[in-house]
Structures are given as structure tokens and as C-alpha cells.
Motif scaffolding. Structure first.
Motif, PDB file in Angstrom:
ATOM      1  N   THR A 244      23.803 -14.897 -22.269  1.00  0.00           N
ATOM      2  CA  THR A 244      23.891 -13.507 -22.718  1.00  0.00           C
ATOM      3  C   THR A 244      25.074 -13.341 -23.655  1.00  0.00           C
ATOM      4  N   LEU A 245      25.201 -12.132 -24.111  1.00  0.00           N
ATOM      5  CA  LEU A 245      26.303 -11.772 -24.998  1.00  0.00           C
ATOM      6  C   LEU A 245      27.648 -12.155 -24.398  1.00  0.00           C
ATOM      7  N   GLU A 246      27.833 -11.830 -23.134  1.00  0.00           N
ATOM      8  CA  GLU A 246      29.120 -12.055 -22.479  1.00  0.00           C
ATOM      9  C   GLU A 246      29.455 -13.539 -22.374  1.00  0.00           C
TER      10      GLU A 246
ATOM     11  N   PRO B 250      32.728   3.877 -42.339  1.00  0.00           N
ATOM     12  CA  PRO B 250      32.719   2.960 -41.200  1.00  0.00           C
ATOM     13  C   PRO B 250      31.814   3.474 -40.086  1.00  0.00           C
ATOM     14  N   PRO B 251      31.347   2.552 -39.258  1.00  0.00           N
ATOM     15  CA  PRO B 251      30.502   3.003 -38.146  1.00  0.00           C
ATOM     16  C   PRO B 251      31.273   3.844 -37.137  1.00  0.00           C
TER      17      PRO B 251
ATOM     18  N   GLY C 182      29.064  -5.950 -14.311  1.00  0.00           N
ATOM     19  CA  GLY C 182      28.134  -5.523 -15.345  1.00  0.00           C
ATOM     20  C   GLY C 182      28.167  -4.030 -15.577  1.00  0.00           C
TER      21      GLY C 182
ATOM     22  N   HIS D  75      23.426  -2.769 -28.460  1.00  0.00           N
ATOM     23  CA  HIS D  75      23.369  -4.162 -28.008  1.00  0.00           C
ATOM     24  C   HIS D  75      23.349  -4.188 -26.487  1.00  0.00           C
ATOM     25  N   PHE D  76      22.502  -5.033 -25.936  1.00  0.00           N
ATOM     26  CA  PHE D  76      22.425  -5.153 -24.484  1.00  0.00           C
ATOM     27  C   PHE D  76      23.110  -6.440 -24.031  1.00  0.00           C
ATOM     28  N   GLY D  77      23.753  -6.373 -22.875  1.00  0.00           N
ATOM     29  CA  GLY D  77      24.396  -7.542 -22.292  1.00  0.00           C
ATOM     30  C   GLY D  77      23.639  -8.003 -21.070  1.00  0.00           C
TER      31      GLY D  77
ATOM     32  N   THR E 179      30.892   3.139 -27.721  1.00  0.00           N
ATOM     33  CA  THR E 179      31.060   2.490 -26.413  1.00  0.00           C
ATOM     34  C   THR E 179      32.261   3.008 -25.634  1.00  0.00           C
ATOM     35  N   ALA E 180      33.398   3.074 -26.299  1.00  0.00           N
ATOM     36  CA  ALA E 180      34.623   3.430 -25.582  1.00  0.00           C
ATOM     37  C   ALA E 180      34.897   4.936 -25.572  1.00  0.00           C
ATOM     38  N   MET E 181      34.005   5.695 -26.171  1.00  0.00           N
ATOM     39  CA  MET E 181      34.234   7.149 -26.185  1.00  0.00           C
ATOM     40  C   MET E 181      33.984   7.754 -24.809  1.00  0.00           C
ATOM     41  N   PRO E 182      34.773   8.735 -24.426  1.00  0.00           N
ATOM     42  CA  PRO E 182      34.568   9.349 -23.113  1.00  0.00           C
ATOM     43  C   PRO E 182      33.374  10.299 -23.104  1.00  0.00           C
TER      44      PRO E 182
ATOM     45  N   ALA F 233      37.593   0.845 -36.620  1.00  0.00           N
ATOM     46  CA  ALA F 233      36.181   0.923 -37.007  1.00  0.00           C
ATOM     47  C   ALA F 233      35.907  -0.011 -38.181  1.00  0.00           C
ATOM     48  N   GLY F 234      34.816  -0.715 -38.121  1.00  0.00           N
ATOM     49  CA  GLY F 234      34.437  -1.591 -39.219  1.00  0.00           C
ATOM     50  C   GLY F 234      35.039  -2.980 -39.150  1.00  0.00           C
TER      51      GLY F 234
ATOM     52  N   ALA G 151      34.358  -3.142 -29.722  1.00  0.00           N
ATOM     53  CA  ALA G 151      34.202  -1.939 -28.901  1.00  0.00           C
ATOM     54  C   ALA G 151      35.127  -1.996 -27.692  1.00  0.00           C
TER      55      ALA G 151
ATOM     56  N   LYS H   1      27.000  -9.565 -33.423  1.00  0.00           N
ATOM     57  CA  LYS H   1      26.765  -8.810 -32.186  1.00  0.00           C
ATOM     58  C   LYS H   1      27.944  -8.989 -31.228  1.00  0.00           C
TER      59      LYS H   1
ATOM     60  N   ARG I  11      22.213  -4.205 -19.387  1.00  0.00           N
ATOM     61  CA  ARG I  11      23.106  -3.052 -19.495  1.00  0.00           C
ATOM     62  C   ARG I  11      23.548  -2.907 -20.947  1.00  0.00           C
TER      63      ARG I  11
ATOM     64  N   ARG J 226      41.893   7.545 -17.509  1.00  0.00           N
ATOM     65  CA  ARG J 226      40.462   7.527 -17.822  1.00  0.00           C
ATOM     66  C   ARG J 226      39.571   7.689 -16.590  1.00  0.00           C
TER      67      ARG J 226
ATOM     68  N   TYR K 124      30.632  -6.124 -29.996  1.00  0.00           N
ATOM     69  CA  TYR K 124      30.912  -5.913 -28.576  1.00  0.00           C
ATOM     70  C   TYR K 124      32.414  -5.995 -28.306  1.00  0.00           C
TER      71      TYR K 124
ATOM     72  N   ALA L 239      25.885  -3.069 -23.740  1.00  0.00           N
ATOM     73  CA  ALA L 239      27.202  -3.702 -23.938  1.00  0.00           C
ATOM     74  C   ALA L 239      27.994  -2.950 -24.998  1.00  0.00           C
ATOM     75  N   SER L 240      27.329  -2.538 -26.046  1.00  0.00           N
ATOM     76  CA  SER L 240      28.004  -1.727 -27.055  1.00  0.00           C
ATOM     77  C   SER L 240      26.959  -0.936 -27.837  1.00  0.00           C
TER      78      SER L 240
ATOM     79  N   GLU M  25      31.920   4.082 -33.394  1.00  0.00           N
ATOM     80  CA  GLU M  25      31.775   3.262 -32.188  1.00  0.00           C
ATOM     81  C   GLU M  25      31.694   4.186 -30.978  1.00  0.00           C
TER      82      GLU M  25
ATOM     83  N   SER N 271      18.897  -6.603 -28.733  1.00  0.00           N
ATOM     84  CA  SER N 271      19.504  -5.439 -29.401  1.00  0.00           C
ATOM     85  C   SER N 271      18.377  -4.539 -29.895  1.00  0.00           C
TER      86      SER N 271
END
Lengths: 364, 143
Positions: free
Chosen positions: A80-82, B42-43, A286, B93-95, B47-50, A40-41, A34, A27, B99, A238, A31, B101-102, B45, B78
Motif C-alpha cells: 500500500t501507500l504506507e 496551488p492545490p 489506519g 488517495h486511499f491507503g 487532509t490536515a484541515m480540521p 501547498a504544491g 499532507a 501519490k 481509508r 487538536r 500523502y 490517506a490524503s 490540501e 486513487s
């Protein structure tokens, strides 16, 4: 027959004792993949790398700084994750966070250096005063300058977190009375990663350390030694307000109709077009917001000498005209042409930096 | 009136569909076809996509929900569910403060996070063996 020294447990073994499963690694790796935009992968490889690595010894040195960088990294106290980052590292020395003080604290630093010679990572926040032999800041009677040199000597790598450590930051602002310098101006024989920002984004700090622990190498860096994963694009690239920029719709003040409509903040001093950072995507607190979303222009805090760019509320073109013709031309072109200005600004920023480097070279 | 003015002064991301959900949806179809043909994919992702919030909602709605939904509690929460398209899984997944997270879309029989890792199974086997020892079994019964 002498017994072989027992190896320290791997992170996987260490955390398993505390009931943390490999799912947590996967996990966390997902994160980080990402936020670092890894291929990817790659999460599975990152998770395995972390689980099989030993806990990374980290010596954190704080010099001319405000503790904001530490605040940024430690703002998460719940499990938490972070906050998993604190399970992956052994923070062997940190003024603010360690329980030991005085001589005991310094002994902890020396012990960590001896036990992990050539393997520990030095994290530095704050600039280093170099004028008059570095006497303007000392710890336990040792100047920051001497402590940095001694601690970095046997380090695997040095991570300069925050703009003060990466570029000199506020201590280096004119007239720089203490001769404050960035870490890479002093340490020149070690791999150095700069994670600027005032403060830096916590994910960037955690991501870089985790990447180093897992893959045993530095992530890809830009020309200012910043990890491209977090500093590969400008805030402007962005920014959700960019469509307004491209349509030529600008707020002229913080309380005018344009500001209320959420138009671009370029004319009220936003430095987004020339600032490389991930605030617009990762955001702060957050993921709640980032300065531009809260109605204030970007200050450009992750760029060198951001404090001396002529004023936070003056449009970029005004500042740039004072700085040099190349970059000013780009920004003015941006204001006039709209689309494509960020690209032009970047090109000219690079050109400006080349000019600056050449000028500095001439001085020497 | 004051509240309205204050609200208006905090501009938010303009709500819109950008077409990104169409692109991701097409990519999902292509990757599932690869898996069906015997390859791995592959997955994706996310999260970072606009993606705007409307893009995300549109994508989630089009993928729909299938027969499986699981919650995982490991370093936070999650959620994993199979979409209405068998072999297409949504992993979120939650952070901190719940929120996101990914989040990503995975392809195959089940997403990796649902599988038990060999190291965890080995540790579990050791714990079970310890629990089976008479002294420990007695202690367990007492409690």
C-alpha cells in the motif's frame, strides 16, 4: 584507463524495473506533504527528489527497547501507500527484520558502514545503558554504548525513534538502575532527530526518512529536536473534546455521566495539554482512533520522563504541583479559566524546562 | 439495554457544520479565478484541515460531480474527478484498508497525477522497442 564506478540506480529507476510508475511517487509525496503539512504544491518537488535520489542506507540499532517501535513502522505488510517507505530505504541492519544472524549480521552492519561512509542514516530505538561501562546490554559481545558510538561515527544523521531513544523512556524511569540515557546525551557531534512516542506514529518515522532522502536535509525541529510537522501542536490543541474543556465540562471518572457524554478527560489524568504529538489528527490503526477517542486520557508518552510524572490517572495540576510551581500554576489556571489554558500551559512548560535546564547547569 | 450503554460509553466526534466548508468553497472560487486569469494556483490540501465529516460532505456536495471520473491503481487506489466546476478537480488517495490517506482540490486542465511522466513514457518506449524485435514478437505470439 580506469573505469568510473557505476552509480547505483536512482529510486525512480529502481522502482521502474518493478513496474512502479512515477504516479506512485507523486501519490506518496502528496500523502507525505499532507501529513507533514508541507507548503501547498510541494508534493511535485518531493516526488522528483525521491525519484532522483539513491536508495538510502539505513542501519537500525535496537538497544533497551520492547520492539514496539519496529512493530509500529512495519504494521503494514500489504503493498500500500504506507509501505512504500520500505522501497525507499535499504535496511542494511535490523536485528528483528534481517534474515542474517550472529556474525553474518554484524558483518552486514560493518559492510554497510564501509560502503556508505558518511552517507548512511542510523536509526536507534531504545535507550542506552551507561552505568558500569554499559555492561547491562550487549550485542555480539559489544556494549550498546560502544556500538552506538562506533556506528554513529560516520553517519549522515541519527534518528532516535521512540521515547526510550529520544528521552530515555521507561528504562530511564526512576530509579534507572542501568543508567539508561537518551541518544543525544551520548552522540553530540551529529545531526539528531528525535521521533518520540511509545510507540511513535508510523507516519512520523516514514515522513522524516522520506524528507531526508528527498531533500537531503533535516526537517524543521523544535527545542527537543522533534520534527515540528508532527510535534508542533499539543494533543489538546487538536482534540475533538476540547470544546468540552473550554465549557468546563469534565468527566470525573471513567464510568460517570460525563464520560458517557464524551466530556474532557483532563480531571482523570489526560496529559494532552502538555503533550506534543499528532495522535489527534493522524490517529492510530489506519486512522481508526486514538486513546482519547477510545475513552482514555493521553499518557504524554512523547514527552521526556512521562513515566515519572506522578500517575497516569491523576489530574495534570496535581502532578505539576509536585514538579514545580511554574507549570502547576499554568495547569491550575487552565482548570479555572478553561479557554487559553493550553496556551498558558505551553508557555509555562517552556519556562519550567528553562528552569530545569538552568538547575541542571548549576549541578554541573 | 446493555448494547445502548456500551455504545454511549464510546463518544464520537459530535456531528456539526463548523463553517469550514464555506471558507474552503470561497478559496476554491478565488483560486480558479487566478487560473482563469493565466496564473497557476496551488492545490488546497484537505487532509490536515480540521474539517468534520459533515464539513467534508457539505464541501463535496457543493462542488458536485462533473464529466470526468478516473480510478488510478498505483501504490493502492486513487480516485480523481472533475467537479461540476470545470478546472476544479478532486483528488483522493486511499491507503491501507481503503481509508482516505490524503485528499486535495487541484486546479487546471487536469490534475498532475493523471499525466504520464516522461520517465515512464521513455521506459514504455524501450519496452515497445523490445517487443517489436522478431524473437520477442514470436514469443508474444506463442503466448
Amino acid at each position: 584507463m580506469p573505469q568510473e564506478p557505476k552509480l547505483a540506480p536512482t529510486l525512480g529507476e529502481l522502482l521502474q524495473e518493478r513496474g512502479v510508475s512515477r504516479r506512485a511517487f507523486l501519490k506518496y509525496a502528496s500523502y507525505l506533504s499532507a501529513v507533514m503539512a508541507l507548503p501547498a504544491g510541494s508534493a511535485t518537488a518531493l516526488a522528483e527528489g525521491l525519484a532522483n535520489a539513491r536508495r538510502q542506507s539505513v542501519i537500525w540499532l535496537s538497544f533497551q527497547e520492547c520492539t514496539g517501535c519496529t512493530e509500529s513502522l512495519t504494521r503494514s505488510f500489504s503493498p500500500t501507500l504506507e509501505s512504500l517507505i520500505f522501497d525507499l530505504i535499504s535496511l542494511d541492519y535490523h536485528h528483528t527484520l534481517q534474515a542474517a544472524s550472529g556474525e553474518a549480521a554484524e558483518k552486514a552492519r560493518e559492510a554497510a558502514m564501509a560502503e556508505n561512509k558518511g552517507k548512511y542514516v542510523v536509526v536507534v530505538d531504545g535507550a542506552v545503558p551507561t552505568k558500569d561501562g554499559g555492561l547491562y546490554s550487549t550485542i555480539a559481545g559489544v556494549s550498546n554504548l560502544d556500538m552506538l558510538k562506533a556506528t554513529a561515527k560516520d553517519a549522515l544523521a541519527v534518528i532516535a525513534v521512540g521515547t526510550c531513544a529520544a528521552f530515555g523512556g521507561i528504562p530511564k524511569a526512576r530509579p534507572n538502575p542501568t543508567g539508561a540515557a537518551a541518544i543525544d546525551e551520548i552522540i553530540t557531534d551529529k545531526p539528531i532527530i528525535n521521533i518520540p512516542g511509545c510507540p511513535p506514529i508510523p507516519e512520523a518515522m516514514a515522513g522524516v526518512v522520506s524528507y531526508l532522502v528527498s531533500f537531503g536535509k533535516l526537517p524543521e525541529l523544535d527545542h527537543l529536536r522533534r520534527p515540528k510537522a508532527f510535534f508542533g501542536e499539543t494533543i489538546h490543541d487538536r482534540c475533538y473534546r476540547r470544546p468540552f474543556y473550554e465549557r468546563g465540562l469534565f468527566a470525573e471518572g471513567f464510568d460517570d455521566a460525563g464520560a458517557r457524554q464524551g466530556w474532557c478527560l483532563y480531571k482523570v489524568g489526560c496529559k494532552g495539554p502538555v503533550t506534543y504529538n499528532a495522535c489527534a489528527t493522524l490517529k492510530w490503526n489506519g486512522g481508526v482512533s486514538f486513546p482519547i477517542q477510545s475513552g482514555h486520557g493521553c499518557l504524554g508518552c512523547s514527552e521526556p520522563d512521562f513515566w515519572d510524572q506522578g500517575g497516569f490517572y491523576r489530574p495534570l495540576s496535581t502532578n505539576l504541583r509536585e514538579m514545580g510551581p511554574a507549570l502547576a500554576g499554568a495547569a491550575l489556571a487552565g482548570a479555572a479559566l478553561g479557554a487559553g489554558a493550553a496556551w498558558a500551559s505551553r508557555r509555562h512548560q517552556e519556562s519550567y524546562q528553562r528552569d530545569q535546564s538552568a538547575a541542571e547547569g548549576d549541578k554541573k | 439495554m446493555m448494547t445502548q450503554t456500551l455504545h454511549a460509553s464510546i463518544p464520537q466526534e459530535p456531528p456539526r457544520l463548523t463553517g469550514m466548508s464555506d471558507a474552503v468553497f470561497a478559496e476554491v472560487a478565488a483560486r480558479l479565478a487566478e487560473v482563469v486569469a493565466g496564473a497557476s494556483a496551488p492545490p488546497i490540501e484537505l487532509t490536515a484541515m480540521p474539517l468534520t465529516s459533515e464539513d467534508r460532505a457539505d464541501l463535496e456536495q457543493r462542488l458536485g460531480r462533473g464529466e470526468v471520473f478516473a480510478t488510478i491503481e498505483s501504490a493502492g487506489r486513487s480516485e480523481v474527478w472533475e467537479t461540476q466546476f470545470s478546472g476544479v478537480w478532486f483528488v483522493r488517495h486511499f491507503g491501507e484498508n481503503d481509508r482516505t490517506a490524503s485528499e486535495c482540490i487541484e486546479f487546471g486542465a487536469a490534475p498532475a497525477i493523471l499525466f504520464s511522466h516522461r520517465a515512464d513514457m521513455a521506459a514504455a518506449a524501450r519496452r515497445l522497442a523490445t517487443a517489436l524485435q522478431p524473437a520477442n514478437a514470436h514469443e508474444t505470439t506463442d503466448h
